[in-house]
Scaffold this motif. Sequence first.
Motif, short mmCIF file in Angstrom:
data_model
loop_
_atom_site.label_atom_id
_atom_site.label_comp_id
_atom_site.label_asym_id
_atom_site.label_seq_id
_atom_site.Cartn_x
_atom_site.Cartn_y
_atom_site.Cartn_z
N ARG A 136 1.41 -2.18 5.43
CA ARG A 136 0.72 -1.18 4.85
C ARG A 136 -0.24 -1.84 3.72
O ARG A 136 0.55 -2.78 3.09
CB ARG A 136 1.40 -0.10 4.14
CG ARG A 136 2.28 0.59 5.12
CD ARG A 136 2.85 2.03 4.45
NE ARG A 136 4.13 1.50 3.69
CZ ARG A 136 5.45 1.32 4.27
NH1 ARG A 136 5.59 1.66 5.44
NH2 ARG A 136 6.31 0.99 3.52
N SER A 173 1.32 -7.67 -3.64
CA SER A 173 0.16 -6.79 -4.44
C SER A 173 -0.72 -6.39 -3.46
O SER A 173 -1.33 -5.46 -3.43
CB SER A 173 -0.38 -7.86 -5.61
OG SER A 173 -0.96 -9.06 -4.98
N GLU A 174 -0.97 -7.32 -2.29
CA GLU A 174 -2.01 -7.08 -1.45
C GLU A 174 -1.58 -6.19 -0.20
O GLU A 174 -2.19 -5.26 0.31
CB GLU A 174 -2.90 -8.09 -0.74
CG GLU A 174 -3.80 -8.88 -1.89
CD GLU A 174 -4.91 -9.41 -1.07
OE1 GLU A 174 -4.70 -9.57 0.13
OE2 GLU A 174 -5.79 -9.61 -1.90
N SER A 175 -0.15 -6.39 0.28
CA SER A 175 0.40 -5.69 1.48
C SER A 175 1.77 -5.46 1.07
O SER A 175 2.43 -6.09 0.50
CB SER A 175 0.03 -6.48 2.83
OG SER A 175 0.55 -7.80 2.71
N ILE A 176 2.54 -4.36 1.97
CA ILE A 176 3.75 -4.19 1.92
C ILE A 176 4.21 -4.04 3.19
O ILE A 176 3.61 -3.48 4.08
CB ILE A 176 4.01 -2.55 1.30
CG1 ILE A 176 3.35 -2.64 -0.12
CG2 ILE A 176 5.53 -2.45 1.16
CD1 ILE A 176 3.15 -1.07 -0.76
N VAL A 236 -7.50 -2.52 3.58
CA VAL A 236 -7.62 -1.13 3.36
C VAL A 236 -8.06 -0.45 4.57
O VAL A 236 -7.60 0.56 5.02
CB VAL A 236 -8.53 -0.96 2.17
CG1 VAL A 236 -8.62 0.61 2.20
CG2 VAL A 236 -7.80 -1.51 0.79
N GLY A 260 -1.50 -2.65 0.05
CA GLY A 260 -0.69 -2.72 -1.51
C GLY A 260 -1.80 -2.23 -2.26
O GLY A 260 -2.75 -1.90 -2.13
N SER A 261 -1.33 -2.05 -3.70
CA SER A 261 -2.29 -1.94 -4.64
C SER A 261 -3.45 -2.69 -4.83
O SER A 261 -4.37 -2.07 -5.19
CB SER A 261 -1.44 -1.78 -6.02
OG SER A 261 -0.97 -2.96 -6.25
N LYS A 262 -3.49 -3.80 -4.46
CA LYS A 262 -4.57 -4.85 -4.68
C LYS A 262 -5.04 -5.41 -3.26
O LYS A 262 -5.51 -6.53 -3.27
CB LYS A 262 -4.15 -5.87 -5.64
CG LYS A 262 -3.89 -5.53 -6.97
CD LYS A 262 -3.86 -6.68 -8.03
CE LYS A 262 -3.16 -6.15 -9.24
NZ LYS A 262 -3.06 -7.16 -10.42
N ALA A 307 7.44 -5.96 -1.13
CA ALA A 307 6.37 -5.74 -1.30
C ALA A 307 5.41 -6.63 -2.15
O ALA A 307 6.06 -7.30 -3.27
CB ALA A 307 6.48 -4.42 -2.34
#
Length: 276
Positions: free
Chosen positions: A22, A8-11, A32, A24-26, A6
Amino acid sequence: MEDVLAGSESIWGFERDAVRIRPGSKANKLLVELGERVVPHSAIADVSLEPGRRGTVVLRVTPRRGADPVISVAAGQLAEALDPYRLVLPAGKETLADYYADELRSAITSREPAEHFLVAAPPVPRSFKAWDGAATFDGEHVTFTWFWSGASTAKYSAGDQRFRIADLEGVEWHAPIRASGSLTLKVRDRVAPSDPNDDPASVMFGLGWGATHKSLPFAAAVLAAIPAGGGPKPLASRHTAAEITELIAKLGELRDAGLLSPEEFQAKKAELLSRM
């Protein structure tokens, strides 16, 4: 359960035969918009792990040419920060990232161009607003509806446009950089104006209109829907045994002359035999 790295931008989830990416949160707007994507190992041409900025490492996958409609239509125009195949991790995860990089390298099956898209296109319907009009795609038709405030005289005079996917042979996307850019539909058997501003099969970008995260997934969805057309070409029609034998003999001559490696000869020979 899948193994996960994981950022911050993608997982990234590492599955038996694919990588599941997928946001990430940022995540940036493009990630997105693309949402969750499954990248089969068969779509991967290369993997790298390099030092990043400010105590990070960057795990990067390079898809095979023609394997992903998003990368195909972007045609090298994406800024590094928008690369959907880039995973930025804290330097403390370098050992784990190196392990998964080796695992992915060992799963690569081919580095040759793909014969068809292996990564799913962004889903439809899709739409976005360009500088001179609104673009919509329902899976079968692309429609351009002109704005009187932005469309050129040539476009406004031609009226709103509706194109069947069956009549298209490609899509050109020019990134919205410095208040410019465009999306152009390549219509079969049609000579297009040299200036996309006067082309009713083009919409123009600028001043926030036609942003990458909207126009690029749109272009990729259209490209992937074009039958046998905008993307990699399918295998040719079937040949007679005599034709295949002659073609293989010519390939053998190229191999003997040093113009084809033994591996390339075997791969092309297998492709020809599959056409019988």
